[in-house]
Design a protein around this motif. Structure first.
Motif, PDB file in Angstrom:
ATOM      1  N   VAL A 121       1.904  17.588   2.253  1.00 42.24           N
ATOM      2  CA  VAL A 121       2.645  18.283   2.511  1.00 42.24           C
ATOM      3  C   VAL A 121       1.915  19.648   1.873  1.00 42.24           C
ATOM      4  O   VAL A 121       2.044  19.897   0.949  1.00 42.24           O
ATOM      5  N   ASP A 122       1.326  20.371   3.119  1.00 47.48           N
ATOM      6  CA  ASP A 122       0.814  21.659   3.002  1.00 47.48           C
ATOM      7  C   ASP A 122       0.885  22.451   4.133  1.00 47.48           C
ATOM      8  O   ASP A 122       0.815  22.252   5.233  1.00 47.48           O
ATOM      9  N   ASP A 123       1.199  23.677   4.016  1.00 44.36           N
ATOM     10  CA  ASP A 123       1.400  24.816   5.042  1.00 44.36           C
ATOM     11  C   ASP A 123       0.043  25.219   5.731  1.00 44.36           C
ATOM     12  O   ASP A 123      -0.050  25.750   6.908  1.00 44.36           O
ATOM     13  N   ASP A 124      -1.229  24.876   4.990  1.00 42.85           N
ATOM     14  CA  ASP A 124      -2.487  25.214   5.428  1.00 42.85           C
ATOM     15  C   ASP A 124      -3.040  24.110   6.512  1.00 42.85           C
ATOM     16  O   ASP A 124      -3.368  22.959   6.177  1.00 42.85           O
ATOM     17  N   LEU A 125      -3.059  24.341   7.787  1.00 41.25           N
ATOM     18  CA  LEU A 125      -3.539  23.431   8.740  1.00 41.25           C
ATOM     19  C   LEU A 125      -4.779  22.782   8.465  1.00 41.25           C
ATOM     20  O   LEU A 125      -5.100  21.857   8.663  1.00 41.25           O
ATOM     21  N   SER A 126      -5.827  23.797   8.167  1.00 44.43           N
ATOM     22  CA  SER A 126      -7.274  23.405   8.004  1.00 44.43           C
ATOM     23  C   SER A 126      -7.130  22.368   6.732  1.00 44.43           C
ATOM     24  O   SER A 126      -7.789  21.451   6.770  1.00 44.43           O
ATOM     25  N   GLU A 169      -0.210  10.671   6.541  1.00 42.09           N
ATOM     26  CA  GLU A 169       0.593  11.465   7.440  1.00 42.09           C
ATOM     27  C   GLU A 169       0.787  13.098   6.795  1.00 42.09           C
ATOM     28  O   GLU A 169       0.885  13.045   5.772  1.00 42.09           O
ATOM     29  N   ALA A 170       0.619  14.002   7.742  1.00 42.29           N
ATOM     30  CA  ALA A 170       0.669  15.632   7.200  1.00 42.29           C
ATOM     31  C   ALA A 170       1.878  16.308   7.850  1.00 42.29           C
ATOM     32  O   ALA A 170       2.363  15.912   8.810  1.00 42.29           O
ATOM     33  N   PHE A 171       2.281  16.964   6.841  1.00 43.66           N
ATOM     34  CA  PHE A 171       3.463  17.894   7.191  1.00 43.66           C
ATOM     35  C   PHE A 171       3.398  19.210   6.644  1.00 43.66           C
ATOM     36  O   PHE A 171       2.639  19.479   5.650  1.00 43.66           O
ATOM     37  N   GLU A 172       3.785  20.183   7.482  1.00 46.19           N
ATOM     38  CA  GLU A 172       3.583  21.439   6.903  1.00 46.19           C
ATOM     39  C   GLU A 172       4.724  22.297   6.125  1.00 46.19           C
ATOM     40  O   GLU A 172       4.438  23.194   5.484  1.00 46.19           O
ATOM     41  N   SER A 173       5.668  21.429   5.817  1.00 50.71           N
ATOM     42  CA  SER A 173       6.987  21.924   4.928  1.00 50.71           C
ATOM     43  C   SER A 173       7.452  20.838   4.432  1.00 50.71           C
ATOM     44  O   SER A 173       7.465  19.669   4.877  1.00 50.71           O
ATOM     45  N   ILE A 223       2.667  11.221  -2.594  1.00 51.65           N
ATOM     46  CA  ILE A 223       2.929  12.534  -2.083  1.00 51.65           C
ATOM     47  C   ILE A 223       1.939  13.599  -2.518  1.00 51.65           C
ATOM     48  O   ILE A 223       1.896  13.776  -3.720  1.00 51.65           O
ATOM     49  N   LEU A 224       0.914  14.045  -1.556  1.00 55.18           N
ATOM     50  CA  LEU A 224       0.149  15.160  -2.125  1.00 55.18           C
ATOM     51  C   LEU A 224       0.864  16.536  -1.769  1.00 55.18           C
ATOM     52  O   LEU A 224       1.101  16.950  -0.662  1.00 55.18           O
ATOM     53  N   LEU A 225       1.442  17.087  -2.704  1.00 53.33           N
ATOM     54  CA  LEU A 225       2.066  18.450  -2.418  1.00 53.33           C
ATOM     55  C   LEU A 225       1.834  19.706  -2.745  1.00 53.33           C
ATOM     56  O   LEU A 225       1.269  19.789  -3.992  1.00 53.33           O
TER      57      LEU A 225
END
Length: 218
Positions: A19-24, A41-45, A61-63
């Motif tokens: 869970v990270d708002d940085d796309l890269s 699995e990746a999420f932006e928020s 969870i990697l937050l």
């Protein structure tokens, strides 16, 4: 917030939820974990994570601490409130000591400052996976013991409680107002239903029950 007990999705293999708002950052971490044979699995928020994540899956969870909307630290609190016990690893480019202390006190497995080495994040994830595996194993054992204890009659539960306290048959008979022969019968039923052969085994199993999963008296 979803009810974790009513999830319709079945558990699959271990997964790292990012869970990270940085796309890269999301793409880099996803590639890293998949190259190491981890599902990721990746999420932006936090909101997007809550919409689709399967909490029944083993994993972690990697937050990121700084997220749009709900911050990572506040999201950790929300997850705890809805009953999620999935291990959390925090990552941030703006970390400070009070922030890391708050996260660790709330149960985070690790708190990493960006930029971090691939090996550091892989080690943290491996540790989190081990924690989750151990927790799930203990939970399964506790549920199995609770199921066995659910087959006991109210009187058998009273006798079991007295036995694990170390009382002798004569003492149990006096406390419960029944004969010693009756105590022996109930004690035998307890040992059989709880699938144990010694008092030591019975004590270990009752310790697994805990206050939250003790079967109700019918």
């Amino acid at each position: 917030m979803p009810d974790l007990r009513k999830s319709q999705k079945q558990p699959a293999g271990p997964v790292v939820f990012i869970v990270d708002d940085d796309l890269s950052m999301r793409e880099a971490l996803t590639d890293l974990f998949r190259s190491m044979k981890f599902d990721a699995e990746a999420f932006e928020s936090a909101a997007s994570f809550m919409e689709t994540a399967n909490f029944n899956r083993p994993g972690c969870i990697l937050l990121d601490v700084r997220l749009p909307g709900v911050s990572g630290l506040d999201f950790q609190t929300q997850l705890e409130r809805i009953g999620s016990q999935m291990p959390i690893i925090f990552m941030t480019g703006f970390g400070d000591i009070p922030m890391s202390v708050r996260a660790m006190k709330a149960g985070a497995v690790d708190f990493l400052t960006k930029p971090f080495k691939d090996q550091d994040i892989l080690d943290a994830v491996a540790t989190a996976m081990e924690h989750d595996t151990a927790r799930r194993r203990q939970s399964a054992q506790s549920k199995a013991v609770a199921s066995l204890a659910g087959n006991l009659t109210p009187r058998e539960r009273e006798v079991m409680d007295a036995v694990v306290k170390g009382l002798m048959n004569k003492q149990i008979a006096y406390e419960l107002g029944i004969s010693e022969v009756t105590v022996k019968l109930h004690r035998g039923n307890v040992m059989r239903k709880m699938e144990v052969r010694s008092v030591a085994e019975l004590v270990r199993k009752t310790e697994m029950l805990g206050e939250g999963v003790r079967p109700p008296v019918s």
